[in-house]
Design a protein around this motif. Structure first.
Motif, PDB file in Angstrom:
ATOM      1  N   PHE A 205     -16.835  14.342  19.965  1.00 30.39           N
ATOM      2  CA  PHE A 205     -15.568  13.614  20.063  1.00 30.39           C
ATOM      3  C   PHE A 205     -14.612  14.342  21.000  1.00 30.39           C
ATOM      4  CE2 PHE A 205     -11.269  12.516  18.826  1.00 30.39           C
ATOM      5  CZ  PHE A 205     -11.332  11.136  18.674  1.00 30.39           C
ATOM      6  N   GLU A 206     -14.519  15.673  20.852  1.00 28.34           N
ATOM      7  CA  GLU A 206     -13.602  16.455  21.670  1.00 28.34           C
ATOM      8  C   GLU A 206     -13.981  16.414  23.144  1.00 28.34           C
ATOM      9  OE1 GLU A 206     -11.417  20.829  21.594  1.00 28.34           O
ATOM     10  OE2 GLU A 206     -13.299  20.531  20.507  1.00 28.34           O
ATOM     11  N   SER A 207     -15.270  16.582  23.442  1.00 27.07           N
ATOM     12  CA  SER A 207     -15.693  16.589  24.845  1.00 27.07           C
ATOM     13  C   SER A 207     -15.579  15.209  25.472  1.00 27.07           C
ATOM     14  CB  SER A 207     -17.133  17.113  24.964  1.00 27.07           C
ATOM     15  OG  SER A 207     -18.043  16.278  24.265  1.00 27.07           O
ATOM     16  N   GLU A 213     -14.822  21.708  31.109  1.00 29.04           N
ATOM     17  CA  GLU A 213     -14.964  22.484  32.334  1.00 29.04           C
ATOM     18  C   GLU A 213     -16.408  22.935  32.491  1.00 29.04           C
ATOM     19  OE1 GLU A 213     -12.747  22.872  34.542  1.00 29.04           O
ATOM     20  OE2 GLU A 213     -10.845  22.402  33.545  1.00 29.04           O
ATOM     21  N   ARG A 214     -16.755  23.247  33.707  1.00 25.90           N
ATOM     22  CA  ARG A 214     -18.086  23.780  33.960  1.00 25.90           C
ATOM     23  C   ARG A 214     -18.277  25.070  33.164  1.00 25.90           C
ATOM     24  NH1 ARG A 214     -20.345  25.845  39.879  1.00 25.90           N
ATOM     25  NH2 ARG A 214     -22.425  26.497  39.128  1.00 25.90           N
ATOM     26  N   LYS A 224     -16.286  17.668  33.814  1.00 25.93           N
ATOM     27  CA  LYS A 224     -16.359  16.237  33.502  1.00 25.93           C
ATOM     28  C   LYS A 224     -14.998  15.764  32.991  1.00 25.93           C
ATOM     29  CE  LYS A 224     -18.456  12.731  30.545  1.00 25.93           C
ATOM     30  NZ  LYS A 224     -19.352  12.454  29.402  1.00 25.93           N
ATOM     31  N   ALA A 225     -14.505  14.697  33.555  1.00 31.82           N
ATOM     32  CA  ALA A 225     -13.242  14.118  33.098  1.00 31.82           C
ATOM     33  C   ALA A 225     -13.448  13.418  31.759  1.00 31.82           C
ATOM     34  CB  ALA A 225     -12.717  13.124  34.125  1.00 31.82           C
ATOM     35  N   VAL A 264     -12.136  20.873  27.257  1.00 29.88           N
ATOM     36  CA  VAL A 264     -12.918  21.864  26.523  1.00 29.88           C
ATOM     37  C   VAL A 264     -13.303  22.985  27.493  1.00 29.88           C
ATOM     38  CG1 VAL A 264     -15.039  22.297  25.217  1.00 29.88           C
ATOM     39  CG2 VAL A 264     -13.805  20.125  24.932  1.00 29.88           C
ATOM     40  N   GLY A 265     -12.990  24.208  27.099  1.00 29.75           N
ATOM     41  CA  GLY A 265     -13.286  25.357  27.962  1.00 29.75           C
ATOM     42  C   GLY A 265     -12.237  25.606  29.022  1.00 29.75           C
TER      43      GLY A 265
END
Length: 450
Positions: A205-207, A213-214, A224-225, A264-265
């Motif tokens: 869900f979060e991603s 980010e890579r 990835k957006a 994320v990241g």
């Protein structure tokens, strides 16, 4: 002009019409007795292009083909309310137009004299493009009171940026309503992004929502957006928001409150720009009391709740929905389908626990058995059929002769007749008008004044 209204003289009317000519919205000037006195060019083009007379005629006769004002035909009458209050009134109606029945957003503003007495009205009429009162192969379809209430709420909120929460059982068309909110907003030319919250784990869900980010996790080989970024400038629709994991609800709340998020990241805060529409069939407040849903999140997403009616609460729309769904499922290589009267009666009397989704599935299944192009009762194969012999399923599904015979034999009040037919008094008047008949007045039968 004085022959129509002693309160508005010709000079007043000319000044008003000159002003209204600059308005792109169809507008008319009316007397306090419902008579249409003047109309701007936009009205003439959109509502009078068939050449039928309207000047000097009653608004309810022109728009609804009624013989009495709307409130006497079971509908809300904005003129009666505005005349009593001296303030503006707004309502959503279904009007007869040169294109057939259409939903119209009506805004009525009183004209006051120097003593603040109501001497006339200006009525602005905007055709609702987000729904159809006729069979349509796409979008929202319906004209029942329950449907119109939900559509009226939608029209109220669509132009704002308030979060909208769509409530109601599964299969009632929440995504179509969400898309209609988007299309009625200033964000209509921007993306409409759907997030299905069902079955998503916390990490997924979060991603999906925030992007990543890579190198944020194994397999993240490039940035990835997320869907929030994809929805920039548009509308983000969170379907079945009651299924969002509790651990993610706090992050969703922070997003809504701050308008910012991180991939994320990632370390950088990103500014979000979207209008939130959420939907659920679950009792979120009850879940909040049990600790299954955050109460603070509930109040953030439910600034404007809209309750969507179950199909059993809008039975008057079933014939319209059947025609629309069959048209949508026809496809280029499939032959057109018709439905027998008995099959329509059975469809109208079914309880539809699965709502419109169930109706669509029943019709698609029946299509496969109707080799001659007509769907009959034996093709429906409904699991449970309750045949209400004492009450016609819907007058829209009876032929005119059967309807007139039923009305003529009925003993009771107008309200009781509408209840026996399973419709509103407004719908009863529409069908009577279509059949060119009136309520019987003989002793012991239906009386219009009761």
């Amino acid at each position: 002009m004085n022959q129509h209204s002693k309160a508005l003289d010709s000079a007043d009317l000319h000044a008003l019409l000159s002003y209204l000519e600059h308005d792109a919205v169809p507008s008319i000037v009316m007397s306090t007795e419902y008579e249409i006195l003047a109309a701007n060019t936009a009205y003439r083009r959109q509502f009078a292009s068939d050449g039928k007379p309207y000047l000097g005629h009653k608004c309810y006769a022109v728009s609804h083909h009624y013989d009495v004002p709307c409130d006497q035909a079971g509908e809300h009458c904005p003129l009666r309310v505005a005349r009593a209050s001296g303030t503006a009134e707004r309502v959503l109606h279904v009007h007869h137009t040169p294109r057939g029945p259409e939903h119209v957003d009506v805004e009525l503003r009183p004209i006051l004299d120097a003593q603040a007495k109501v001497i006339g009205f200006v009525e602005r009429l905007e055709t609702v493009r987000q729904a159809s009162a006729q069979a349509n192969d796409q979008g929202l379809v319906g004209s029942s009171p329950a449907f119109n209430r939900a559509l009226g709420d939608l029209r109220r909120v669509a132009g704002s940026d308030l979060p909208v929460l769509l409530l109601g059982p599964s299969g009632t068309g929440k995504e179509l309503f969400a898309r209609a909110v988007h299309e009625g907003s200033a964000r209509a030319n921007k993306p409409f992004v759907v997030v299905d919250c069902s079955g998503l784990t916390d990490t997924l869900f979060e991603s999906e929502l925030f992007g990543y980010e890579r190198g944020a996790f194994t397999g993240a080989q490039s940035r990835k957006a997320g869907l929030i970024e994809t929805a920039k400038g548009g509308t983000l629709f969170l379907d079945e928001i009651g299924d969002v994991p509790l651990s993610m609800q706090v992050k969703l709340l922070r997003l809504i409150e701050s308008g910012t998020y991180r991939r994320v990241g990632g370390l950088d805060m990103i500014q979000a720009d979207f209008r939130l529409v959420a939907a659920t069939h679950k009792p979120l407040l009850e879940m909040a009391s049990k600790g299954q849903f955050r109460e603070d999140l509930y109040y953030r997403i439910s600034a404007f709740p809209i309750r969507l009616p179950a199909l059993r609460d809008r039975r008057e729309d079933i014939a319209l929905l059947v025609e629309s769904l069959l048209a949508r499922g026809a496809g280029a290589a499939r032959k057109p389908m018709r439905v027998s009267t008995q099959a329509l009666l059975m469809l109208a009397d079914h309880d539809w626990p699965g709502n419109i989704r169930e109706l669509r599935n029943v019709l698609e299944r029946a299509r496969l058995f109707a080799d001659d192009g007509e769907i009959r009762p034996e093709h429906l194969r409904l699991d449970t059929i309750h045949v209400a012999l004492a009450r016609p399923a819907s007058p829209a599904l009876l032929d005119d002769a059967a309807f007139i015979a039923y009305v003529g034999a009925f003993q009771g009040s107008r309200k009781a007749l509408a209840a026996a037919l399973g419709i509103s008094e407004r719908s009863l008047y529409r069908r009577l008008d279509a059949c060119k008949t009136t309520l019987p007045w003989r002793p012991g039968s239906v009386r219009p004044e009761s």
